[in-house]
Scaffold this motif. Structure first.
Motif, PDB file in Angstrom:
ATOM      1  N   GLN A  25      -1.743  -0.997  -4.070  1.00  0.00           N
ATOM      2  CA  GLN A  25      -2.901  -0.117  -3.974  1.00  0.00           C
ATOM      3  C   GLN A  25      -2.408   1.245  -3.511  1.00  0.00           C
ATOM      4  N   GLN A  80       0.419   5.339   0.539  1.00  0.00           N
ATOM      5  CA  GLN A  80      -0.495   6.354   1.073  1.00  0.00           C
ATOM      6  C   GLN A  80       0.131   7.711   0.810  1.00  0.00           C
ATOM      7  N   LEU A  95      -1.896  -7.754   3.491  1.00  0.00           N
ATOM      8  CA  LEU A  95      -1.595  -6.353   3.802  1.00  0.00           C
ATOM      9  C   LEU A  95      -0.477  -6.176   4.813  1.00  0.00           C
ATOM     10  N   LEU A 123       3.505  -0.989   4.065  1.00  0.00           N
ATOM     11  CA  LEU A 123       3.023   0.361   3.773  1.00  0.00           C
ATOM     12  C   LEU A 123       4.165   1.340   3.564  1.00  0.00           C
ATOM     13  N   THR A 170       0.836  -1.197   0.000  1.00  0.00           N
ATOM     14  CA  THR A 170       0.000   0.000   0.000  1.00  0.00           C
ATOM     15  C   THR A 170       0.872   1.248   0.000  1.00  0.00           C
TER      16      THR A 170
END
Length: 556
Positions: A226, A12, A50, A67, A10
């Motif tokens: 993502q 962000q 994740l 992340l 991920t």
């Protein structure tokens, strides 16, 4: 990795993305080790998709988000850039220079009470300086944090996303863009071109590449990325360059981008609104070029300049001016519509999901959700779906206007949190059936039949899960129709759709941009966008809009 789904990394990017991400990770964290009820399946969702396992310097096992997040100087408050799990007392104490020192101290922000609760519940810092994590249930994640009541001052005390993040991050997660400020009137990351320029600088590009390689190289099977990216400000440019880098370096992997826009417009601030329009348009076009698909997410009524009221949820009461509220709702929808590529059994890969939704160049999709799904005690799923009625039961979440009367070309639908005993009709034998749904023998059949009735010519993929969506504090209390007691989980009905509403939305963006006198907004062009790029943008928007024209390239 455990389970059938491959890992997802991920990204962000931006401060509102941080708000959505904080709620998202809190919800993932709340679900770890909580599926202990006989009514729930223990393994429907695979957290390894994740999360990653690791060890602290003291040898303690950790389970942290896979992340990378980027935000601006001053956006972390009390959260340390390197996180708290891997803190090294010796490194902090080491000073290479033994001459005269001048110390410059930045303002120290007080720690949010909720982070203090997190630390006291999940571990302690011992006298030797090491963070000692308390026991990890089932070997995954920190132990549960229990909260009996919802602290009323929470909304007013939240200034940044780290104020309510309850998850420990790996030291390689946070990447700060020091050249721009989060607060203040100057030094802001306002324009798409500024964002693109950030990842053209070797310092930031190399830092991102190093972090990507760190996470990717430890994956057994990386299914994709993502991207949670602010669309309304300069982070739209950061996201575009990041997506371009991912496509270049990891060809064949899924790249799914969630373009995030806060719920309310800045009325009376024309420059902010014009910049929001330009950033959103440039972001959508460039991200579409490099992503498997892009889905705008917003509680606003429109992507354009004309103010529209925020969307309404029949069973929620929220304040559209509070990012804390808006981001919680969007995170809940995101946690639901991403289910297909996080399933432990028979997952739908990111690439497969994208291929189903984006045929004929339709690489922008819309999202919608029913939050919470209104199943009252004593009702069955067929009863609730018949009551919902309508071709589009979902509240729209992509700022594309009212979806009623529009055409859906393909959709991915997830209904979660419904007890198995409610899946089918419980009418006594011989009772007249209120609808064909009441004749179905499984919940999956009920859902598939409902979707076929609503959109008979649409390619639909559907998933029915027992696992609900977690909404324990610090998730805000928004539930207007439920008991005033603390709510920790809710059923949610969510969908991704390739919709003809995008024809008007994307075409409308192009029309509004055509009417702009760019000489008045030269500062946007000065930030790194050329005049011919504006002309190319308009062509791309018109081409994208044409893909969604109702009646063109329809599936029979």
């Amino acid at each position: 990795m455990a389970g059938g789904a491959g890992e997802v990394l991920t990204l962000q990017l931006g401060h509102f993305a941080g708000f959505v991400g904080a709620h998202w990770w809190n919800q993932q964290d709340a679900a770890l080790g909580r599926a202990t009820s006989a009514k729930e399946s223990l393994g429907e969702l695979c957290p390894d998709v994740l999360y990653r396992t690791g060890q602290t310097l003291h040898g303690q096992e950790t389970y942290t988000p896979r992340l990378i997040l980027m935000d601006l100087k001053g956006s972390l408050n009390s959260l340390k850039e390197e996180g708290g799990l891997y803190w090294d007392k010796q490194l902090d104490a080491a000073v290479a220079w033994h001459g005269k020192l001048t110390t410059h101290k930045e303002e120290v922000y007080p720690q949010n009470p909720h982070l203090q609760d997190l630390l006291s519940a999940e571990g302690v810092r011992s006298s030797d300086g090491f963070w000692r994590v308390k026991s990890i249930p089932n070997g995954k994640g920190p132990p549960p944090v229990t909260t009996a009541a919802i602290p009323k001052p929470l909304e007013s005390s939240v200034r940044v996303w780290s104020d309510f993040l309850r998850v420990h991050l790996h030291p390689r997660s946070i990447c700060m863009i020091q050249k721009y400020n989060h607060d203040g009137e100057t030094g802001r990351l306002e324009a798409f071109g500024q964002g693109e320029s950030v990842l053209k600088e070797p310092r930031y590009l190399e830092e991102l590449e190093d972090r990507l390689h760190f996470y990717v190289e430890e994956c057994d099977y990386l299914q994709g990325f993502q991207i949670l990216c602010d669309l309304h400000d300069g982070f739209s440019g950061v996201g575009a360059k990041a997506a371009e880098l991912l496509q270049d370096e990891y060809s064949g992997r899924g790249i799914i981008t969630w373009g995030l826009i806060p719920g309310s417009c800045s009325l009376g601030e024309p420059q902010k609104n014009i910049y929001r329009l330009l950033n959103t348009a440039f972001g959508l076009v460039h991200l579409t070029a490099y992503s498997s698909f892009v889905c705008p997410l917003s509680l606003g009524g429109s992507l354009g300049l004309r103010p529209q009221p925020p969307v309404n949820f029949p069973h929620l009461h929220y304040d559209a001016t509070l990012p804390f509220h808006c981001s919680a709702i969007l995170a809940t929808a995101l946690d639901t519509v991403t289910v297909p590529y996080r399933l432990r059994s028979s997952p739908v890969s990111m690439v497969h999901l994208a291929n189903m939704l984006t045929f004929s160049g339709k690489k922008v999709v819309t999202a919608g959700a029913v939050i919470p799904f209104p199943l009252v005690p004593g009702q069955s799923l067929p009863d609730a779906l018949v009551q919902l009625g309508g071709a589009t039961p979902w509240t729209p979440l992509s700022a594309c206007g009212n979806p009623s009367g529009t055409r859906c070309f393909a959709q991915s639908v997830v209904l979660r949190g419904i007890d198995r005993a409610c899946h089918t009709s419980q009418l006594t034998p011989g009772t007249p059936l209120p609808s064909p749904l009441h004749a179905c023998t499984t919940g999956e059949e009920v859902l598939a039949q409902y979707l076929h009735q609503q959109q008979p010519r649409v390619t639909s993929s559907s998933h029915l899960l027992l696992t609900p969506c977690r909404v324990a504090p610090p998730y805000p209390y928004l539930f207007s129709s439920l008991s005033q007691q603390a709510v920790h989980s809710i059923p949610v009905f969510g969908a991704l759709c390739s919709s003809s509403s995008l024809h008007q939305t994307l075409g409308g963006l192009a029309t509004e941009l055509t009417k702009l006198d760019l000489r008045r907004w030269a500062s946007f062009l000065d930030a790194g966008v050329e005049q011919d790029e504006m002309e190319e943008l308009l062509q791309e928007l018109h081409s994208l809009a044409q893909c969604y024209q109702d009646g063109g390239g329809l599936m029979d």
